[in-house]
Design a protein around this motif. Structure first.
Motif, PDB file in Angstrom:
ATOM      1  N   MET A   1      19.931 -46.346  45.292  1.00  0.00           N
ATOM      2  CA  MET A   1      21.356 -46.422  44.959  1.00  0.00           C
ATOM      3  C   MET A   1      21.624 -47.704  44.193  1.00  0.00           C
ATOM      4  N   ARG A   2      22.723 -47.682  43.449  1.00  0.00           N
ATOM      5  CA  ARG A   2      23.121 -48.874  42.712  1.00  0.00           C
ATOM      6  C   ARG A   2      24.584 -49.167  43.025  1.00  0.00           C
ATOM      7  N   PHE A   3      24.833 -50.440  43.406  1.00  0.00           N
ATOM      8  CA  PHE A   3      26.190 -50.886  43.701  1.00  0.00           C
ATOM      9  C   PHE A   3      26.656 -51.805  42.572  1.00  0.00           C
ATOM     10  N   ILE A   4      27.839 -51.542  42.061  1.00  0.00           N
ATOM     11  CA  ILE A   4      28.437 -52.392  41.040  1.00  0.00           C
ATOM     12  C   ILE A   4      29.763 -52.883  41.607  1.00  0.00           C
ATOM     13  N   PHE A   5      29.828 -54.168  41.921  1.00  0.00           N
ATOM     14  CA  PHE A   5      31.029 -54.724  42.532  1.00  0.00           C
ATOM     15  C   PHE A   5      31.581 -55.877  41.715  1.00  0.00           C
ATOM     16  N   ARG A   6      32.906 -55.976  41.691  1.00  0.00           N
ATOM     17  CA  ARG A   6      33.574 -57.093  41.029  1.00  0.00           C
ATOM     18  C   ARG A   6      33.776 -58.217  42.034  1.00  0.00           C
ATOM     19  N   PRO A   7      33.911 -59.470  41.544  1.00  0.00           N
ATOM     20  CA  PRO A   7      34.181 -60.593  42.453  1.00  0.00           C
ATOM     21  C   PRO A   7      35.516 -60.358  43.171  1.00  0.00           C
ATOM     22  N   PRO A   8      35.687 -60.938  44.389  1.00  0.00           N
ATOM     23  CA  PRO A   8      34.742 -61.813  45.078  1.00  0.00           C
ATOM     24  C   PRO A   8      33.633 -61.038  45.771  1.00  0.00           C
ATOM     25  N   ALA A   9      32.420 -61.520  45.618  1.00  0.00           N
ATOM     26  CA  ALA A   9      31.252 -60.828  46.151  1.00  0.00           C
ATOM     27  C   ALA A   9      31.265 -60.752  47.674  1.00  0.00           C
ATOM     28  N   ALA A  10      31.959 -61.690  48.317  1.00  0.00           N
ATOM     29  CA  ALA A  10      31.995 -61.701  49.781  1.00  0.00           C
ATOM     30  C   ALA A  10      32.594 -60.416  50.333  1.00  0.00           C
ATOM     31  N   HIS A  11      33.575 -59.848  49.625  1.00  0.00           N
ATOM     32  CA  HIS A  11      34.176 -58.594  50.076  1.00  0.00           C
ATOM     33  C   HIS A  11      33.162 -57.459  49.995  1.00  0.00           C
ATOM     34  N   ALA A  12      32.371 -57.457  48.940  1.00  0.00           N
ATOM     35  CA  ALA A  12      31.408 -56.386  48.747  1.00  0.00           C
ATOM     36  C   ALA A  12      30.305 -56.417  49.791  1.00  0.00           C
ATOM     37  N   ALA A  13      29.944 -57.621  50.238  1.00  0.00           N
ATOM     38  CA  ALA A  13      28.823 -57.753  51.167  1.00  0.00           C
ATOM     39  C   ALA A  13      29.047 -56.941  52.437  1.00  0.00           C
ATOM     40  N   LEU A  86      37.448 -52.515  43.360  1.00  0.00           N
ATOM     41  CA  LEU A  86      36.436 -53.464  43.812  1.00  0.00           C
ATOM     42  C   LEU A  86      35.060 -53.111  43.269  1.00  0.00           C
ATOM     43  N   GLY A  87      34.703 -51.824  43.307  1.00  0.00           N
ATOM     44  CA  GLY A  87      33.367 -51.477  42.850  1.00  0.00           C
ATOM     45  C   GLY A  87      33.111 -49.987  42.851  1.00  0.00           C
ATOM     46  N   VAL A  88      31.862 -49.642  42.590  1.00  0.00           N
ATOM     47  CA  VAL A  88      31.448 -48.245  42.548  1.00  0.00           C
ATOM     48  C   VAL A  88      29.997 -48.160  42.996  1.00  0.00           C
ATOM     49  N   CYS A  89      29.685 -47.114  43.746  1.00  0.00           N
ATOM     50  CA  CYS A  89      28.313 -46.850  44.172  1.00  0.00           C
ATOM     51  C   CYS A  89      27.827 -45.619  43.406  1.00  0.00           C
ATOM     52  N   VAL A  90      26.760 -45.779  42.631  1.00  0.00           N
ATOM     53  CA  VAL A  90      26.233 -44.701  41.800  1.00  0.00           C
ATOM     54  C   VAL A  90      24.763 -44.452  42.133  1.00  0.00           C
ATOM     55  N   GLU A  91      24.231 -43.387  41.555  1.00  0.00           N
ATOM     56  CA  GLU A  91      22.822 -43.018  41.734  1.00  0.00           C
ATOM     57  C   GLU A  91      22.469 -42.860  43.215  1.00  0.00           C
ATOM     58  N   ARG A  92      23.368 -42.216  43.946  1.00  0.00           N
ATOM     59  CA  ARG A  92      23.130 -41.955  45.373  1.00  0.00           C
ATOM     60  C   ARG A  92      22.070 -40.858  45.512  1.00  0.00           C
ATOM     61  N   PRO A  93      21.258 -40.901  46.569  1.00  0.00           N
ATOM     62  CA  PRO A  93      20.174 -39.936  46.717  1.00  0.00           C
ATOM     63  C   PRO A  93      20.697 -38.523  46.972  1.00  0.00           C
ATOM     64  N   PRO A  94      19.972 -37.493  46.519  1.00  0.00           N
ATOM     65  CA  PRO A  94      20.388 -36.101  46.750  1.00  0.00           C
ATOM     66  C   PRO A  94      20.396 -35.773  48.243  1.00  0.00           C
ATOM     67  N   VAL A  95      21.220 -34.802  48.620  1.00  0.00           N
ATOM     68  CA  VAL A  95      21.261 -34.296  49.984  1.00  0.00           C
ATOM     69  C   VAL A  95      20.920 -32.814  49.942  1.00  0.00           C
ATOM     70  N   ASP A  96      19.835 -32.436  50.603  1.00  0.00           N
ATOM     71  CA  ASP A  96      19.349 -31.046  50.588  1.00  0.00           C
ATOM     72  C   ASP A  96      19.154 -30.549  49.158  1.00  0.00           C
ATOM     73  N   GLY A  97      18.659 -31.454  48.316  1.00  0.00           N
ATOM     74  CA  GLY A  97      18.358 -31.095  46.936  1.00  0.00           C
ATOM     75  C   GLY A  97      19.545 -31.068  46.003  1.00  0.00           C
ATOM     76  N   ILE A  98      20.725 -31.407  46.507  1.00  0.00           N
ATOM     77  CA  ILE A  98      21.937 -31.389  45.692  1.00  0.00           C
ATOM     78  C   ILE A  98      22.328 -32.821  45.354  1.00  0.00           C
ATOM     79  N   GLU A  99      22.564 -33.078  44.063  1.00  0.00           N
ATOM     80  CA  GLU A  99      22.949 -34.428  43.630  1.00  0.00           C
ATOM     81  C   GLU A  99      24.313 -34.796  44.208  1.00  0.00           C
ATOM     82  N   GLN A 100      24.447 -36.060  44.606  1.00  0.00           N
ATOM     83  CA  GLN A 100      25.712 -36.543  45.150  1.00  0.00           C
ATOM     84  C   GLN A 100      26.545 -37.225  44.068  1.00  0.00           C
TER      85      GLN A 100
END
Length: 420
Positions: A1-13, A86-100
């Motif tokens: 997975m890839r997380f893209i977050f805007r500052p402040p980074a402390a919130h994203a953590a 704040l951010g976006v989570c992309v490229e999440r792993p498939p579930v039962d062969g279906i892209e998320q």
């Protein structure tokens, strides 16, 4: 997975430890919240509390998520009335062969309400007029900024009490496009689509028994474009006048724009054989002169309308101090004393159990209104302290919550509920 977050980074953590690999609707976590006055969404939307802050998570196609993330970031940088991304989570792993799909993360807008909540909980005596006016102003601000919304509706808007009125905020930008300047056709599409959607949503409220009996959805839908066109014309029209009228006419136009809640960015005067041509470029960002002034003087962060109301009270208090002490009182000194001797003292009357009803500055505004009412009835000034006690005892407990995060039903008793 890839997380893209805007500052402040402390919130994203604190968000990274959530179960992102699972479908959003299947999440089981003690940080999950149910928000009572949320709007209706065609996507899966969940709310979480992390480190004392509430976030909205929306599962959406990755291409649209990246696009909305970028657009909301641009709007925030411009100071526009929209939710903060704040951010976006992309490229999440498939579930039962279906892209998320991806998950977009935005800050929950404190003290905000959906349009259904405004109608069902009686937050204003004129909900239809105020919501339509708020939507019209929001659309005009977005269009001045060059944003084509493409999906304007009550459902895609959040509303927040603002010094006796209601402010509107864009909450969904999936279909939005940013341009240098919008064409008349783009603006017309947005406003016509908004009228159609608002009419349908009001019919839905009517079917559910939430719309006042004297409100006609068809009339309101037709009124929305008229109000939009009137405001747009007032803010953007060119006018001609003679040279000896210049100072008066320019000041008159600027004052009128300020009265409408907008600021002037640039004034262009063009000399022509027929006289002087005046072009006023309206600032696209949310108006902020009073808000910035109040923050500089007192450190309070409020909306523009609230700031205007609080500054008026500050000026009045400064006059009282000067009369009482028989000497001039500098503005900064008066502001410091007003904050400690008036505002903070008044807000101390609000018990923690009622802190979810309205934003603090909105409560202070309501207390000032209540003071005027009590003074009119008594025939003398009853004072802010007496008004605060009366308001907190008699009025505030009956005010519906605009902040509360509830366990599902609008009338649920708990303030915050975590669902595992």
């Amino acid at each position: 997975m890839r997380f893209i977050f805007r500052p402040p980074a402390a919130h994203a953590a604190g968000l990274v430890s959530l179960p992102w690999e699972q479908p959003l609707e299947d999440w089981v976590d003690d940080r999950i919240l149910e928000v009572a006055h949320r709007g209706i969404s065609r996507h899966v939307v969940r709310f979480v509390e992390v480190d004392g802050l509430v976030y909205a998570l929306k599962e959406i196609d990755e291409r649209l998520a990246r696009r909305e993330y970028r657009l909301l970031g641009e709007l925030e940088a411009m100071g526009m009335p929209a939710v903060s991304v704040l951010g976006v989570c992309v490229e999440r792993p498939p579930v039962d062969g279906i892209e998320q799909d991806a998950v977009l993360v935005t800050r929950f807008l404190d003290y905000s309400m959906s349009y259904r909540y405004v109608f069902s909980h009686g937050h204003t005596s004129r909900p239809t007029d105020q919501l339509v006016d708020a939507m019209v102003e929001l659309l005009v601000r977005l269009h001045l900024a060059g944003l084509f919304w493409g999906d304007c509706s009550l459902s895609n808007t959040l509303f927040r009490p603002d010094a006796g009125s209601i402010a509107a905020y864009l909450v969904d930008a999936e279909t939005a496009e940013m341009h240098q300047v919008l064409s008349d056709g783009q603006r017309r599409f947005d406003i016509d689509y908004a009228a159609e959607r608002v009419g349908g949503e009001l019919f839905d409220l009517q079917h559910g028994g939430l719309l006042p009996a004297d409100v006609d959805p068809v009339e309101i839908a037709a009124e929305l474009p008229r109000r939009y066109n009137a405001l747009w014309e007032e803010l953007t029209r060119e006018e001609r006048f003679q040279p000896d009228e210049q100072r008066f006419r320019v000041a008159e136009r600027v004052n009128r724009i300020n009265e409408l809640g907008f600021d002037v960015d640039e004034i262009e005067l063009i000399t022509t054989p027929d006289g002087t041509l005046l072009r006023v470029h309206t600032r696209v960002a949310e108006a902020g002169r009073h808000r910035d002034q109040l923050f500089a003087l007192t450190g309070l962060q409020v909306t523009e309308n609230q700031a205007r109301r609080l500054l008026n009270d500050l000026v009045s208090y400064r006059g009282y101090l000067e009369q009482k002490e028989g000497r001039p009182v500098p503005e900064t000194v008066a502001a410091h004393r007003w904050r400690s001797e008036v505002y903070d003292r008044v807000m101390a009357f609000v018990p923690e159990s009622l802190a979810d009803r309205l934003a603090p500055a909105e409560v202070f505004h309501e207390i000032l209104e209540h003071r005027w009412f009590l003074s009119e009835r008594a025939g003398k000034d009853v004072g802010t302290t007496a008004a605060a006690r009366s308001y907190v005892t008699r009025i505030l407990p009956r005010t519906p919550s605009t902040l509360t995060v509830l366990p599902g039903e609008d009338d649920a008793p708990a303030a915050v509920s975590r669902r595992a």
